[in-house]
Design a protein around this motif. Sequence first.
Motif, PDB file in Angstrom:
ATOM      1  N   ILE A  90      11.238  -1.682  34.674  1.00 26.12           N
ATOM      2  CA  ILE A  90      11.876  -3.112  34.653  1.00 26.12           C
ATOM      3  C   ILE A  90      13.594  -2.830  35.192  1.00 26.12           C
ATOM      4  CG2 ILE A  90      10.854  -4.117  32.658  1.00 26.12           C
ATOM      5  CD1 ILE A  90      13.388  -3.341  30.970  1.00 26.12           C
TER       6      ILE A  90
ATOM      7  N   PRO B 106      -0.059  -6.315  25.829  1.00 19.28           N
ATOM      8  CA  PRO B 106       1.293  -5.841  26.572  1.00 19.28           C
ATOM      9  C   PRO B 106       2.070  -5.001  25.576  1.00 19.28           C
ATOM     10  CG  PRO B 106       1.063  -8.271  26.425  1.00 19.28           C
ATOM     11  CD  PRO B 106      -0.173  -7.991  26.133  1.00 19.28           C
TER      12      PRO B 106
ATOM     13  N   PHE C 216      10.448  -8.304  25.408  1.00 17.81           N
ATOM     14  CA  PHE C 216      10.391  -8.393  26.755  1.00 17.81           C
ATOM     15  C   PHE C 216       9.097  -8.164  27.244  1.00 17.81           C
ATOM     16  CE2 PHE C 216      11.730  -7.130  30.828  1.00 17.81           C
ATOM     17  CZ  PHE C 216      12.183  -8.659  31.381  1.00 17.81           C
ATOM     18  N   ALA C 217       8.371  -7.313  26.464  1.00 14.23           N
ATOM     19  CA  ALA C 217       6.795  -7.128  26.998  1.00 14.23           C
ATOM     20  C   ALA C 217       5.908  -8.230  26.875  1.00 14.23           C
ATOM     21  CB  ALA C 217       6.355  -5.911  26.579  1.00 14.23           C
ATOM     22  N   LEU C 218       6.509  -9.115  25.894  1.00 15.44           N
ATOM     23  CA  LEU C 218       5.491 -10.266  25.163  1.00 15.44           C
ATOM     24  C   LEU C 218       5.771 -11.506  26.461  1.00 15.44           C
ATOM     25  CD1 LEU C 218       6.214 -10.145  21.462  1.00 15.44           C
ATOM     26  CD2 LEU C 218       4.037  -9.639  22.877  1.00 15.44           C
ATOM     27  N   SER C 219       4.511 -12.466  26.464  1.00 15.40           N
ATOM     28  CA  SER C 219       4.913 -13.559  27.165  1.00 15.40           C
ATOM     29  C   SER C 219       5.605 -14.586  26.591  1.00 15.40           C
ATOM     30  CB  SER C 219       3.481 -14.081  27.489  1.00 15.40           C
ATOM     31  OG  SER C 219       2.885 -14.590  26.509  1.00 15.40           O
TER      32      SER C 219
ATOM     33  N   THR D  75      17.436 -10.292  25.499  1.00 12.95           N
ATOM     34  CA  THR D  75      18.623  -9.725  25.390  1.00 12.95           C
ATOM     35  C   THR D  75      18.338  -8.147  25.506  1.00 12.95           C
ATOM     36  OG1 THR D  75      18.392 -10.070  23.068  1.00 12.95           O
ATOM     37  CG2 THR D  75      20.484 -11.225  24.103  1.00 12.95           C
ATOM     38  N   GLY D  76      17.103  -7.779  24.862  1.00 13.92           N
ATOM     39  CA  GLY D  76      16.850  -6.315  25.033  1.00 13.92           C
ATOM     40  C   GLY D  76      16.825  -5.790  26.540  1.00 13.92           C
ATOM     41  N   PHE D  77      16.579  -6.616  27.481  1.00 16.87           N
ATOM     42  CA  PHE D  77      16.334  -6.065  28.785  1.00 16.87           C
ATOM     43  C   PHE D  77      17.663  -6.059  29.435  1.00 16.87           C
ATOM     44  CE2 PHE D  77      16.217  -8.397  33.082  1.00 16.87           C
ATOM     45  CZ  PHE D  77      15.707  -6.940  33.676  1.00 16.87           C
TER      46      PHE D  77
ATOM     47  N   LEU E  91      16.699 -15.940  23.650  1.00 23.43           N
ATOM     48  CA  LEU E  91      17.605 -14.668  23.568  1.00 23.43           C
ATOM     49  C   LEU E  91      17.028 -13.588  22.809  1.00 23.43           C
ATOM     50  CD1 LEU E  91      20.962 -16.172  22.149  1.00 23.43           C
ATOM     51  CD2 LEU E  91      20.444 -15.429  24.370  1.00 23.43           C
ATOM     52  N   TRP E  92      15.841 -13.819  22.075  1.00 24.97           N
ATOM     53  CA  TRP E  92      15.092 -12.849  21.347  1.00 24.97           C
ATOM     54  C   TRP E  92      14.161 -12.356  22.343  1.00 24.97           C
ATOM     55  CZ3 TRP E  92       9.666 -12.621  20.484  1.00 24.97           C
ATOM     56  CH2 TRP E  92       9.166 -11.761  19.700  1.00 24.97           C
TER      57      TRP E  92
ATOM     58  N   TYR F   4      16.441  -8.807  13.487  1.00 23.07           N
ATOM     59  CA  TYR F   4      16.393 -10.213  14.148  1.00 23.07           C
ATOM     60  C   TYR F   4      15.117 -10.006  15.091  1.00 23.07           C
ATOM     61  CZ  TYR F   4      17.513 -13.288  17.803  1.00 23.07           C
ATOM     62  OH  TYR F   4      17.384 -14.456  19.003  1.00 23.07           O
ATOM     63  N   TYR F   5      15.107  -8.642  15.826  1.00 28.11           N
ATOM     64  CA  TYR F   5      14.036  -8.466  16.629  1.00 28.11           C
ATOM     65  C   TYR F   5      12.673  -8.160  16.117  1.00 28.11           C
ATOM     66  CZ  TYR F   5      17.408  -8.047  20.414  1.00 28.11           C
ATOM     67  OH  TYR F   5      18.221  -8.560  21.341  1.00 28.11           O
TER      68      TYR F   5
ATOM     69  N   ILE G  60      12.695  -1.078  19.451  1.00 29.15           N
ATOM     70  CA  ILE G  60      12.646  -2.231  18.752  1.00 29.15           C
ATOM     71  C   ILE G  60      13.398  -3.442  19.681  1.00 29.15           C
ATOM     72  CG2 ILE G  60      13.705  -3.509  16.938  1.00 29.15           C
ATOM     73  CD1 ILE G  60      13.262  -0.595  15.347  1.00 29.15           C
ATOM     74  N   MET G  61      14.494  -3.101  20.119  1.00 31.39           N
ATOM     75  CA  MET G  61      15.171  -4.366  20.893  1.00 31.39           C
ATOM     76  C   MET G  61      14.382  -4.869  22.172  1.00 31.39           C
ATOM     77  SD  MET G  61      18.893  -3.393  20.573  1.00 31.39           S
ATOM     78  CE  MET G  61      19.634  -2.452  19.010  1.00 31.39           C
ATOM     79  N   LEU G  62      13.698  -3.999  22.792  1.00 27.66           N
ATOM     80  CA  LEU G  62      12.927  -4.216  24.092  1.00 27.66           C
ATOM     81  C   LEU G  62      11.607  -4.612  23.941  1.00 27.66           C
ATOM     82  CD1 LEU G  62      13.667  -4.232  27.143  1.00 27.66           C
ATOM     83  CD2 LEU G  62      12.745  -1.865  27.241  1.00 27.66           C
ATOM     84  N   TYR G  63      10.882  -4.737  22.719  1.00 30.06           N
ATOM     85  CA  TYR G  63       9.617  -4.997  22.828  1.00 30.06           C
ATOM     86  C   TYR G  63       9.367  -6.457  22.979  1.00 30.06           C
ATOM     87  CZ  TYR G  63       9.096  -7.292  18.150  1.00 30.06           C
ATOM     88  OH  TYR G  63       9.135  -7.960  17.279  1.00 30.06           O
TER      89      TYR G  63
ATOM     90  N   PHE H  13       8.079   2.028  30.819  1.00 31.10           N
ATOM     91  CA  PHE H  13       8.338   0.939  30.839  1.00 31.10           C
ATOM     92  C   PHE H  13       9.732   0.274  31.275  1.00 31.10           C
ATOM     93  CE2 PHE H  13       9.272  -3.352  29.007  1.00 31.10           C
ATOM     94  CZ  PHE H  13       8.377  -4.195  29.150  1.00 31.10           C
TER      95      PHE H  13
ATOM     96  N   TYR I 102       3.250  -1.413  26.210  1.00 27.80           N
ATOM     97  CA  TYR I 102       4.549  -1.144  25.960  1.00 27.80           C
ATOM     98  C   TYR I 102       4.781   0.053  25.081  1.00 27.80           C
ATOM     99  CZ  TYR I 102       9.149  -1.546  24.185  1.00 27.80           C
ATOM    100  OH  TYR I 102      10.539  -1.303  23.902  1.00 27.80           O
TER     101      TYR I 102
ATOM    102  N   ASN J   9       0.633 -11.766  30.817  1.00 25.41           N
ATOM    103  CA  ASN J   9       1.698 -12.722  30.438  1.00 25.41           C
ATOM    104  C   ASN J   9       1.886 -14.117  31.319  1.00 25.41           C
ATOM    105  OD1 ASN J   9       2.123 -11.106  28.216  1.00 25.41           O
ATOM    106  ND2 ASN J   9       4.068 -10.273  29.053  1.00 25.41           N
TER     107      ASN J   9
END
Lengths: 301, 297
Positions: free
Chosen positions: A294, A279, B116-119, B173-175, B169-170, A38-39, B111-114, A290, A283, A232
């Motif tokens: 956060i 970014p 969060f780096a995107l706008s 949620t990683g954060f 959520l995408w 999903y990610y 994978i789950m956190l990347y 990183f 990352y 961003n």
Amino acid sequence: MADVSMAAMSGPRGAKPRKALSGRNIMLYGTLIVVSLYYILPLWVMVMTSLKGMPEVRIGNIFAPPVEITFQPWVKAWSEACTGLNCDGLSRGFWNSVVITVPSVIVSIIIASVNGYALINWRFKGSDIFFTILIFGSFIPYQVMLYPIVILLRELGIYGTLWGLVMVHTIFGMPILTLLFRNYFSSIPEELFKAARVDGAGFWGIYFRIMLPMSLPIFVVAIILQVTGIWNDFLFGVVYTKPELYPMTVQLNNIVNSVQGVKEYNVNMAATLLTGLVPLIVYFASGKLFVRGIAAGAVKG
Amino acid sequence: MATKARGGRLFRNMNAKIAAIPMVLTALVVFVGGTIWTVVYSFTGSKLLPRLKFVGFDQYERLWESSRWLTSIGNIVLYGVFALVFTIAMGFLLAVLMDQKIRFEDTFRTIMLYPFALSFIVTGLVWQWILNPEFGIQGIVRRMGWESFTFDPLYNPDIVMFGLLIAGLWQGTGFVMCLMLAGLRGIDEDIWKAARVDGIPTWKTYLLIVVPMMRPVFITTLVIVASGIIKLYDLVVAQTSGGPGTASQVPAMYVYDYLFTAQNLGQGLAASTMMLLSVLIVLIPWAYLEFGGKKHG
């Protein structure tokens, strides 16, 4: 609380699991892999779409890899895509973002690190009150302060200019960065500071010769946090700059969501990916730093 | 720790005071001053330019009669409730999975956190494409033979907020997972040993011992996520532009439009004051719980 974020990074503890293919492990890794899909999916779709020609996008499956790889959408997104009458592509937005991000990161970090240092080692009457206001201020929705800042910048004669936006980024980066530096500096032994005082070093002497060299890791964390955050940004770019100076995110949105012309989804995805690239590189290159950045934002001061 | 220096009280510690000027100005002029300015001018009839012509609660009455504002509020409440529940539940569950001494933990976390780096702009545009009814998920399923399959959240006013939710959520949620994982790792290993000795099943230990112990982490996460939700703006602009029609309008958009395009300052300021009020409703009980009672939080 810094130890909590450290603990998050120290990895799993204890003995390794015994059986590799137990039912529990299949469930565990199965779930994690499904979640990971999903990610990953949007990144995959972005890359695949951006490498296809428009005919293939129209007939094909967005998840399928391209039959014929083409870099034309990337070229077009970078140098030909249109926003209104301008057709010089995203490159303009990219350079604008660079010009905005570099001074904003430098100025905000200098000011916040000196703040954190003053708050820990040179406390004066009321300094903690200002810090508390700063932290609570970071929860106020930006929308509340948008217009007062317009007036402020107009009075200073920098509304719509690069330095106006740099100032806005410095202001809104200040709470989290000051917190970050304050927490880090408080972990540096006070004896060092006292010894330097005895040797006659002053405010700036101690900052430059002791605090700065000892805190390089936290400066890196702050740079990561600010580069991704400012790159961003969308709202401040729209409100406080003129169209010639729009950052990449704003230009990207204008390109993709423009109503005129035929939608070129492959060019749109190439443009989206290009905007996300900076970014993403930060990352993937920074890894655990990183996470540390956060996590620092999440702990109370 | 004040230093002993010569001179009067004002000049003592002079360099530190000079260095703190930007912070003092930001705190007093921008945060306190700006907020007061907005609240005061929300009671005026300002149109294109701010004017101190007070009109009482007129702007607020007009605000709560505006159907667009009511839609915005309904949307943000719907989005907020689901986003809060799902990010925290998913974030915690993922953190628990990640805490099972798994292999490749770093890979999974990366994978789950990347996202969060995107706008939010990038996030919104990608999901706009994936949810495109013609070429995205709906189109693919239909071409596979299920002709009547419908999944077009971005074009259906009834479920458009869920289309935004999938993207939100995408991204986030990683954060939350990272925060929760830090919380889980902060729990004393002895608690686990004690629970094992007493023969308490793992799930029960999590639910009855670990979760209550992680209360501060949950509260902090809740405050961060909630204050982020109230600010929701970029994602909507990129993914739906507030549409179809006004179906995905949010308060931040209302504020922006009235301040900068509709030239109705008083109305925009009244709306932003309402946003401030909603943050205070979240923030004050939290500050009370965190800092009330004990001296230093």
